[in-house]
Design an enzyme around this catalytic site. Sequence first.
Site, mmCIF file in Angstrom:
data_model
loop_
_atom_site.group_PDB
_atom_site.id
_atom_site.type_symbol
_atom_site.label_atom_id
_atom_site.label_comp_id
_atom_site.label_asym_id
_atom_site.label_seq_id
_atom_site.Cartn_x
_atom_site.Cartn_y
_atom_site.Cartn_z
ATOM 1 N N LYS A 119 -60.039 22.934 -6.412
ATOM 2 C CA LYS A 119 -59.065 23.973 -6.760
ATOM 3 C C LYS A 119 -57.693 23.690 -6.129
ATOM 4 O O LYS A 119 -56.653 23.868 -6.766
ATOM 5 C CB LYS A 119 -59.598 25.343 -6.329
ATOM 6 C CG LYS A 119 -60.891 25.745 -7.039
ATOM 7 C CD LYS A 119 -61.332 27.141 -6.667
ATOM 8 C CE LYS A 119 -61.888 27.235 -5.270
ATOM 9 N NZ LYS A 119 -63.156 26.485 -5.108
ATOM 10 N N GLU A 340 -95.552 16.092 3.077
ATOM 11 C CA GLU A 340 -94.710 15.436 2.080
ATOM 12 C C GLU A 340 -95.536 14.886 0.927
ATOM 13 O O GLU A 340 -95.081 14.893 -0.230
ATOM 14 C CB GLU A 340 -93.892 14.317 2.734
ATOM 15 C CG GLU A 340 -92.954 14.779 3.834
ATOM 16 C CD GLU A 340 -91.988 15.861 3.368
ATOM 17 O OE1 GLU A 340 -91.617 15.877 2.186
ATOM 18 O OE2 GLU A 340 -91.605 16.700 4.209
ATOM 19 N N ASP A 414 -89.276 25.472 2.508
ATOM 20 C CA ASP A 414 -89.902 25.471 1.186
ATOM 21 C C ASP A 414 -90.082 26.890 0.664
ATOM 22 O O ASP A 414 -89.873 27.163 -0.529
ATOM 23 C CB ASP A 414 -91.259 24.773 1.245
ATOM 24 C CG ASP A 414 -91.146 23.328 1.690
ATOM 25 O OD1 ASP A 414 -90.096 22.717 1.438
ATOM 26 O OD2 ASP A 414 -92.115 22.816 2.295
#
Length: 509
Positions: A119, A340, A414
């Site tokens: 911007k 994971e 999560d």
Amino acid sequence: MRNFKSYRKEIAIGFLSVLAIFLLYAGVSPMPLVAVGVLASAAFLMTKSRGGLAVGAAGGKRPAKAPSPLSFEDIGGQEQAKKELIEALDFMVKREEIRKLGIRPLKGILLTGPPGTGKTLLAKAAAHRTKSAFVAASGSEFVEMYVGVGASRIRDLFKEARNQAVKLKRGSAVIFIDEIDGIGGKRDGGQQREYDQTLNQLLTEMDGIQGDESVRILLIAATNRKELLDPALLRPGRFDRHIQVDLPDKKGREHILRLHARNKPLEDGVSLERVAEETFGFSGAQLESVMNEAAIYAMRDDRDQVSQADLTQAIDKVMMGERTDRETTREERERVAMHELGHAFMAETLRPGSVAQVSLTPRGQALGYVRHHPRKDSYLYTKQALEDQIMIALGGAAAEELIYGGRSTGSRGDFEQATGIVRTLIESGMSELGIVHPEALTQVEWARENASILDGLMDRTRQHLAVNKDKFYEMLDVLAKEETLSGDRLRECLAQDAGGGASSAHAAS
């Protein structure tokens, strides 16, 4: 030859010294005079320090200078915003045409959008295109506890813009106010607060009630919280154009990357298109950081060119933070690996071929992460797609439950991601509540529906992972030894299940 102004400080000191000696000789105490002098000096210094706007208002004036030579061609990823802004700026450039057609010149342009989308750069390019004087300030510079200071600074800002235009022999000036919500917030009708007076003064200046109209002033403001602005500021005649500056798409991201790669030597074969694919949701500022961090990685290794691997590491750093030397126990390391792998197994089950790498390398606050292959830019999501995202997010916690019988604090992020997606589901009318306004729901109703959706999807996630429970231990050995596991190796392991249990489980759900 030095003029009188050059000597006025010495003259004043000499005069006061002679006056003090005369008063002592006459038997009059000079202390009141000294006290008045001290107070006057303090007031003068406060005025100098308070007036120090970025544009040089109220005593901190800078010499007039032309805007930086930044053109719209130097800004990437905002083609629609640039097109709208250029059209609005033509009203300042084509004065004769608008006078013939009786068009009222625009008073203000509001740029809205997420942080880092360019911007401020658009405002500078606007000043360059219109050959206008350019001054800039932030909304926070006008907020003071002293009544009238903010309004005074607004007047000084517009006055400085006119003065710079005159000195540069320009017929127009562009004023840019960043984070205008700092002074343009909605008035609640209560007592007159300082920033209410500041806003009132800004409205007055935009209306052109005061000031020299021989210099045309265009106010460009930026904010990422348009909903907080006062309606009087947003109406036509003040901010006539509202231009949305969004996050760039893939084509825009590649353009931005090429702009920032102009001064960086890249190895042959480096694909900026691939980087653009892997940086979905990145702002222009984040993309600039990716290129900069990649060059830093090359410098660390004493190389003269930036490689594709450098860019890949830079993406990880911008997304998750710098690689850390955090040491973990063997038990923690195995739990992180299982966590994971839970994410990776769910991703491959629901979106085959999506996992690029599973890593146990600590980055930022994360002890491990799963890197996904880039997906096509998407702006609309179905209920199934959102539920798949939630189940992938829940995969880590579900894997810990499956292997260890309980969860750890590693699932906190999560769960935050999952509840955010659940909120999107509810607000989009895709939950059991149907189409409902979010404000019509109580906290109890929100909690009940959130728990219902997450509990149901957690059960489905456990079912998916239970099919591949034996695979966890097989992948754990590879991941613990090498710290990374490629997506291809992961898919080879999953493909060894001749029964296709994972696929059948997904179809059954």
